[in-house]
Write a protein that holds these residues in place. Sequence first.
Motif, PDB file in Angstrom:
ATOM      1  N   GLY A   1       0.821  -1.210   0.000  1.00 29.91           N
ATOM      2  CA  GLY A   1       0.000   0.000   0.000  1.00 29.91           C
ATOM      3  C   GLY A   1       0.852   1.256   0.000  1.00 29.91           C
ATOM      4  O   GLY A   1       0.544   2.230  -0.699  1.00 29.91           O
ATOM      5  N   ALA A   2       1.944   1.253   0.804  1.00 31.43           N
ATOM      6  CA  ALA A   2       2.809   2.430   0.871  1.00 31.43           C
ATOM      7  C   ALA A   2       3.469   2.697  -0.481  1.00 31.43           C
ATOM      8  O   ALA A   2       3.593   3.860  -0.916  1.00 31.43           O
ATOM      9  CB  ALA A   2       3.857   2.233   1.959  1.00 31.43           C
ATOM     10  N   MET A   3       3.878   1.647  -1.161  1.00 35.69           N
ATOM     11  CA  MET A   3       4.524   1.822  -2.464  1.00 35.69           C
ATOM     12  C   MET A   3       3.535   2.339  -3.505  1.00 35.69           C
ATOM     13  O   MET A   3       3.840   3.246  -4.288  1.00 35.69           O
ATOM     14  CB  MET A   3       5.149   0.497  -2.926  1.00 35.69           C
ATOM     15  N   LYS A   4       2.337   1.763  -3.538  1.00 36.26           N
ATOM     16  CA  LYS A   4       1.347   2.210  -4.513  1.00 36.26           C
ATOM     17  C   LYS A   4       0.945   3.652  -4.252  1.00 36.26           C
ATOM     18  O   LYS A   4       0.674   4.408  -5.193  1.00 36.26           O
ATOM     19  CB  LYS A   4       0.121   1.293  -4.458  1.00 36.26           C
ATOM     20  N   GLU A   5       0.918   4.056  -2.979  1.00 37.63           N
ATOM     21  CA  GLU A   5       0.546   5.419  -2.647  1.00 37.63           C
ATOM     22  C   GLU A   5       1.602   6.413  -3.133  1.00 37.63           C
ATOM     23  O   GLU A   5       1.291   7.535  -3.527  1.00 37.63           O
ATOM     24  CB  GLU A   5       0.364   5.521  -1.125  1.00 37.63           C
ATOM     25  N   LYS A   6       2.898   5.983  -3.122  1.00 40.69           N
ATOM     26  CA  LYS A   6       3.988   6.847  -3.573  1.00 40.69           C
ATOM     27  C   LYS A   6       4.178   6.829  -5.087  1.00 40.69           C
ATOM     28  O   LYS A   6       4.906   7.652  -5.640  1.00 40.69           O
ATOM     29  CB  LYS A   6       5.300   6.390  -2.908  1.00 40.69           C
ATOM     30  N   LEU A   7       3.517   5.874  -5.761  1.00 43.14           N
ATOM     31  CA  LEU A   7       3.726   5.705  -7.202  1.00 43.14           C
ATOM     32  C   LEU A   7       3.342   6.981  -7.950  1.00 43.14           C
ATOM     33  O   LEU A   7       2.296   7.590  -7.682  1.00 43.14           O
ATOM     34  CB  LEU A   7       2.879   4.528  -7.688  1.00 43.14           C
ATOM     35  N   TRP A   8       4.197   7.370  -8.893  1.00 43.55           N
ATOM     36  CA  TRP A   8       4.031   8.556  -9.730  1.00 43.55           C
ATOM     37  C   TRP A   8       4.227   9.863  -8.955  1.00 43.55           C
ATOM     38  O   TRP A   8       4.172  10.931  -9.554  1.00 43.55           O
ATOM     39  CB  TRP A   8       2.655   8.597 -10.409  1.00 43.55           C
ATOM     40  N   LYS A   9       4.508   9.768  -7.661  1.00 40.19           N
ATOM     41  CA  LYS A   9       4.654  10.999  -6.874  1.00 40.19           C
ATOM     42  C   LYS A   9       6.091  11.226  -6.426  1.00 40.19           C
ATOM     43  O   LYS A   9       6.465  12.354  -6.111  1.00 40.19           O
ATOM     44  CB  LYS A   9       3.749  10.940  -5.634  1.00 40.19           C
ATOM     45  N   SER A  10       6.872  10.159  -6.314  1.00 41.94           N
ATOM     46  CA  SER A  10       8.237  10.293  -5.791  1.00 41.94           C
ATOM     47  C   SER A  10       9.247  10.348  -6.929  1.00 41.94           C
ATOM     48  O   SER A  10       8.954   9.998  -8.075  1.00 41.94           O
ATOM     49  CB  SER A  10       8.561   9.105  -4.879  1.00 41.94           C
ATOM     50  N   ARG A  11      10.446  10.787  -6.601  1.00 35.86           N
ATOM     51  CA  ARG A  11      11.527  10.887  -7.589  1.00 35.86           C
ATOM     52  C   ARG A  11      12.051   9.512  -7.988  1.00 35.86           C
ATOM     53  O   ARG A  11      12.791   9.385  -8.953  1.00 35.86           O
ATOM     54  CB  ARG A  11      12.676  11.735  -7.034  1.00 35.86           C
ATOM     55  N   TYR A  12      11.693   8.497  -7.221  1.00 37.22           N
ATOM     56  CA  TYR A  12      12.184   7.149  -7.532  1.00 37.22           C
ATOM     57  C   TYR A  12      11.045   6.243  -7.994  1.00 37.22           C
ATOM     58  O   TYR A  12      11.041   5.040  -7.715  1.00 37.22           O
ATOM     59  CB  TYR A  12      12.897   6.545  -6.309  1.00 37.22           C
ATOM     60  N   THR A  13      10.086   6.818  -8.724  1.00 35.85           N
ATOM     61  CA  THR A  13       8.951   6.045  -9.224  1.00 35.85           C
ATOM     62  C   THR A  13       9.408   4.868 -10.093  1.00 35.85           C
ATOM     63  O   THR A  13       8.876   3.757 -10.012  1.00 35.85           O
ATOM     64  CB  THR A  13       8.006   6.949 -10.024  1.00 35.85           C
ATOM     65  N   PHE A  14      10.404   5.102 -10.943  1.00 28.73           N
ATOM     66  CA  PHE A  14      10.827   4.051 -11.877  1.00 28.73           C
ATOM     67  C   PHE A  14      11.436   2.870 -11.136  1.00 28.73           C
ATOM     68  O   PHE A  14      11.191   1.707 -11.472  1.00 28.73           O
ATOM     69  CB  PHE A  14      11.808   4.621 -12.892  1.00 28.73           C
ATOM     70  N   GLU A  15      12.249   3.127 -10.092  1.00 30.14           N
ATOM     71  CA  GLU A  15      12.786   2.038  -9.281  1.00 30.14           C
ATOM     72  C   GLU A  15      11.665   1.304  -8.539  1.00 30.14           C
ATOM     73  O   GLU A  15      11.721   0.089  -8.329  1.00 30.14           O
ATOM     74  CB  GLU A  15      13.807   2.571  -8.271  1.00 30.14           C
ATOM     75  N   MET A  16      10.612   2.059  -8.158  1.00 31.46           N
ATOM     76  CA  MET A  16       9.515   1.443  -7.428  1.00 31.46           C
ATOM     77  C   MET A  16       8.752   0.447  -8.295  1.00 31.46           C
ATOM     78  O   MET A  16       8.223  -0.543  -7.800  1.00 31.46           O
ATOM     79  CB  MET A  16       8.579   2.511  -6.879  1.00 31.46           C
ATOM     80  N   PHE A  17       8.664   0.706  -9.607  1.00 29.15           N
ATOM     81  CA  PHE A  17       8.032  -0.269 -10.495  1.00 29.15           C
ATOM     82  C   PHE A  17       8.807  -1.596 -10.456  1.00 29.15           C
ATOM     83  O   PHE A  17       8.204  -2.669 -10.452  1.00 29.15           O
ATOM     84  CB  PHE A  17       7.980   0.275 -11.919  1.00 29.15           C
ATOM     85  N   GLU A  18      10.127  -1.524 -10.438  1.00 31.38           N
ATOM     86  CA  GLU A  18      10.942  -2.738 -10.329  1.00 31.38           C
ATOM     87  C   GLU A  18      10.644  -3.452  -9.016  1.00 31.38           C
ATOM     88  O   GLU A  18      10.514  -4.687  -8.963  1.00 31.38           O
ATOM     89  CB  GLU A  18      12.421  -2.379 -10.407  1.00 31.38           C
ATOM     90  N   ALA A  19      10.541  -2.682  -7.935  1.00 32.03           N
ATOM     91  CA  ALA A  19      10.256  -3.265  -6.628  1.00 32.03           C
ATOM     92  C   ALA A  19       8.878  -3.936  -6.606  1.00 32.03           C
ATOM     93  O   ALA A  19       8.711  -5.017  -6.018  1.00 32.03           O
ATOM     94  CB  ALA A  19      10.337  -2.180  -5.562  1.00 32.03           C
ATOM     95  N   LEU A  20       7.887  -3.329  -7.244  1.00 32.59           N
ATOM     96  CA  LEU A  20       6.555  -3.941  -7.301  1.00 32.59           C
ATOM     97  C   LEU A  20       6.596  -5.271  -8.064  1.00 32.59           C
ATOM     98  O   LEU A  20       5.880  -6.222  -7.721  1.00 32.59           O
ATOM     99  CB  LEU A  20       5.564  -2.974  -7.962  1.00 32.59           C
ATOM    100  N   GLY A  21       7.413  -5.331  -9.097  1.00 29.85           N
ATOM    101  CA  GLY A  21       7.584  -6.592  -9.821  1.00 29.85           C
ATOM    102  C   GLY A  21       8.164  -7.676  -8.928  1.00 29.85           C
ATOM    103  O   GLY A  21       7.757  -8.847  -8.994  1.00 29.85           O
ATOM    104  N   ILE A  22       9.126  -7.301  -8.067  1.00 29.65           N
ATOM    105  CA  ILE A  22       9.702  -8.265  -7.124  1.00 29.65           C
ATOM    106  C   ILE A  22       8.637  -8.754  -6.150  1.00 29.65           C
ATOM    107  O   ILE A  22       8.538  -9.957  -5.859  1.00 29.65           O
ATOM    108  CB  ILE A  22      10.884  -7.622  -6.379  1.00 29.65           C
ATOM    109  N   LEU A  23       7.824  -7.835  -5.654  1.00 30.43           N
ATOM    110  CA  LEU A  23       6.738  -8.228  -4.751  1.00 30.43           C
ATOM    111  C   LEU A  23       5.771  -9.183  -5.426  1.00 30.43           C
ATOM    112  O   LEU A  23       5.303 -10.157  -4.823  1.00 30.43           O
ATOM    113  CB  LEU A  23       5.980  -6.983  -4.266  1.00 30.43           C
ATOM    114  N   ALA A  24       5.470  -8.942  -6.702  1.00 34.05           N
ATOM    115  CA  ALA A  24       4.475  -9.749  -7.415  1.00 34.05           C
ATOM    116  C   ALA A  24       4.900 -11.209  -7.522  1.00 34.05           C
ATOM    117  O   ALA A  24       4.057 -12.113  -7.465  1.00 34.05           O
ATOM    118  CB  ALA A  24       4.231  -9.171  -8.805  1.00 34.05           C
TER     119      ALA A  24
END
Length: 877
Positions: free
Chosen positions: A585-608
């Motif tokens: 939830g914390a990651m999805k809430e930060k998505l598209w808002k933080s300077r590290y959005t692109f790295e967060m997409f990679e992290a979401l893939g790891i979670l999946a």
Amino acid sequence: MRGERTRNRDVLINRYGISTRLAARVVALLARKADVTQTLLEMAASHSALEEVLLDRSLLADPEGLREERMQALGRQCGFRDWELLRVVNGPEGWRTIALEDDVLAEEAEAAEAEESLGGTALISTAPAGISRPETEQLFAPEDVARLKLAALTSQDADERTEALRKLVFAPLGGAQKASIFVNVLIDTGAEVRVRREAIRSLEQIGFRSDLAETIRRVFEAEQEDVAYAVRRLGAMLREAEEAEVGVVLAVMLGVFEEAERRPLLLELLRLTAQAAAILAQSRQRTEQFVQSALRHLSREFEHLCRPVEETMRAIHREAPEAVELLLWKEVERSTDPSVRGFLVHLLGSVTKDPDRRRDLADLAVGAILDPGLPEDQRSQLRYGLVRLGEPAVRAILRRIRAESGRAAAELVRLLDVVCTEGAVSDETVNESVGVLLELLQVAEQATRRRILETSLAGDPRVEESLQSKLAAELLSHIPEWRLPTTVEMICRTLEKIGLPAAGPLFDFVRRRHPHKDAEEAFMSLGRIVREHGQALPEQMAGEMLDYCMGLLDDRRARGAFTIALASVCGYSPAAREHFDRVLGAMKEKLWKSRYTFEMFEALGILAGSHNAEPHHQEELFELFESVLNMKAPDVLGVKRDTPEGTVYEFGAEVLFDAQVLPAMVRGMERIGTGSSTSEKLRANVVKRLLVLWEGVSNVRVVWGPGAVEALIRAICSIACCPQLATDMRVRLGRSMLRFLNKVGVVRSVGEICSRPAAEPDMQALSVDAAEQMLSEWERCDQQDDERRIALLNSLGQVASNTGLDAEDARVQRLRENVLDALFQGLREGLHEVQGPLALLRDCPEIPEEQREEIRERLSRAFGLMRLGQGHRDGDA
């Protein structure tokens, strides 16, 4: 007769104990085609009068006038007590050998043992027809026979030599002894044609075949281009020759081989010698003569003669292993040429069976490898030999590693790594070696420390955890010192090989160094280690990592790599399972808002794709990934701006979207598709989505960057290799890629997919079709495109070694033969990377034994030590 012809003064001084001046005189005499026997040199070391004789200035002033009478007069004049024993023996090509009478008599005694060296006496009679042995003994007194032998072998008068040969035919000597004298006259290149012809006639008179004798005559009298043909003809005739005839021919050929210079003739003589190895091995003297001559030629034309000489020596070794090994040890101690010495060490490494000599062999191999004059291909051979030695090799390296520096120290680190990880080495020795590397990391120069960073030994499972933790902390302490990206990457790779013992030091490092840039790569390595060893991660450490990384979500200084570590801990540590929803939830809430959005997409893939993801989490993330992949990229990949300097384009987030977000989304789908807990329905949806994407990308209806395309190819390959995937889906994925074998990534992926053993007919058909198409691509491939050619050969080897293929099927048999031909062609062209696929075929039980034996022989001659079985590194940084 041949004297000492070493031209190294230090060697002469050490070998015979002579003075520096006498050593210089011996070398100077060689320049005038005059040499001195070993016996005389040893005697000169302790007899000053004899040394004075050899130092007489007239020997250099008038070498042409060197005669036996003159030497004896000099000896008498200088007070040499045994002056009457001095002899001068005329040799081939104008050489003169200063000797003692003992040398001449010893050579005659050795010739008397020619029944052994010539391999038998079945066709060689003691006397010609019509006269008996007792009659010849009445005609020739012993002193007469001795005088005839001396005249036949050393006289410079052609008439005298011819007459001596004719009389020796009737002399009361053994047949083999006569044959030995006649052979020695034959191989004397200083002998006139009529003398050599008389020697051949003499051989015929004592029972030698006329056609063989005629062919030998051609060897000496034909034009240069016809000599090799005559030698080939001799080789063909020897197949039907008697043992005694083979011995005579071999003795002649060894004499020719010793003086030959033209490469075609040398190659023919080597083939003939290998053919007659069984006869040659019966005589230690002849074997030593061949070995010494072969090594002299090898030092002159190493590249062209190395393999033929090795094959011939191996043939002789099979007949007389102990004798040949003793000769090789003797020669390796004498050799000063780096290439020849390396050749001998390599050969000894493959034939020596005595365990007591393994230590000596290891020391020799290490010394040869450190010789800067040794070519790299030979150095690679010796590294492979050290791996086979195992424990003694490690001990030889450890004895030298602390004392060396520069290139030598770096090479020893490399050797230590290879031998410990590839050879048979005890756990105790492995830990001792890692301790030495840890010590060198603290005190060695930078080049040596950098080489340590490239080693695999630190990650060996036999290394004690406490030692691995110390090594990890030491490696991390060097990151601030070495800021080069490649060096930091090497350190992190080593830490990943160490595994869980490196997790604690890595976590301490990122907490100290955040938000410095060098902490980013450390975060990535920490994430990889946790994904690999999450089940064993201590609960307390997992909680601390989770809390620390969650705190960085609101840190404006954070660069984004921490999200990889956060997703890894949350997804793969059992202790963090209960926090999955909170982190997601914390990651999805930060998505598209933080300077590290692109790295967060990679992290979401790891979670999946993680162990802790529930089915509803995977469904939720799959929908997110699909929605992002369906987003339309901007039409213009840059913003046009007019400036005083002219028109420029600014490239921004849309480029990062293509280079980072799309690959991350594809890798996320890949992780879902390969997850062990993924439902069949969701896995099928992932496959269908990837097939749609591949259809669009491959037909250029959808334009993606190279990174995104490679990620898609890799995802299709990974899911197709997933054990849980249905066969029909796997075949669909494989077939979808066959039309695009022009891409290197597709070639590699097809090789992996079709190398999986499967009994289903559809998978069999896919594998054979794929290999046949790749063979066609190999034949059409540009000779300069090494990357694609190597990829094709590697994939062909993977498919052909698939044990699931029907070995009785004619199409499969033909395919494997064609793949072997392609791999052998690649090996001939210098593509050493084909050793890997050849090793797969060598070890495949479905390949016929004769083909596997051929592969073994070719691999045994191949250069280099390859680490086989290393997989691709994760694409998620």
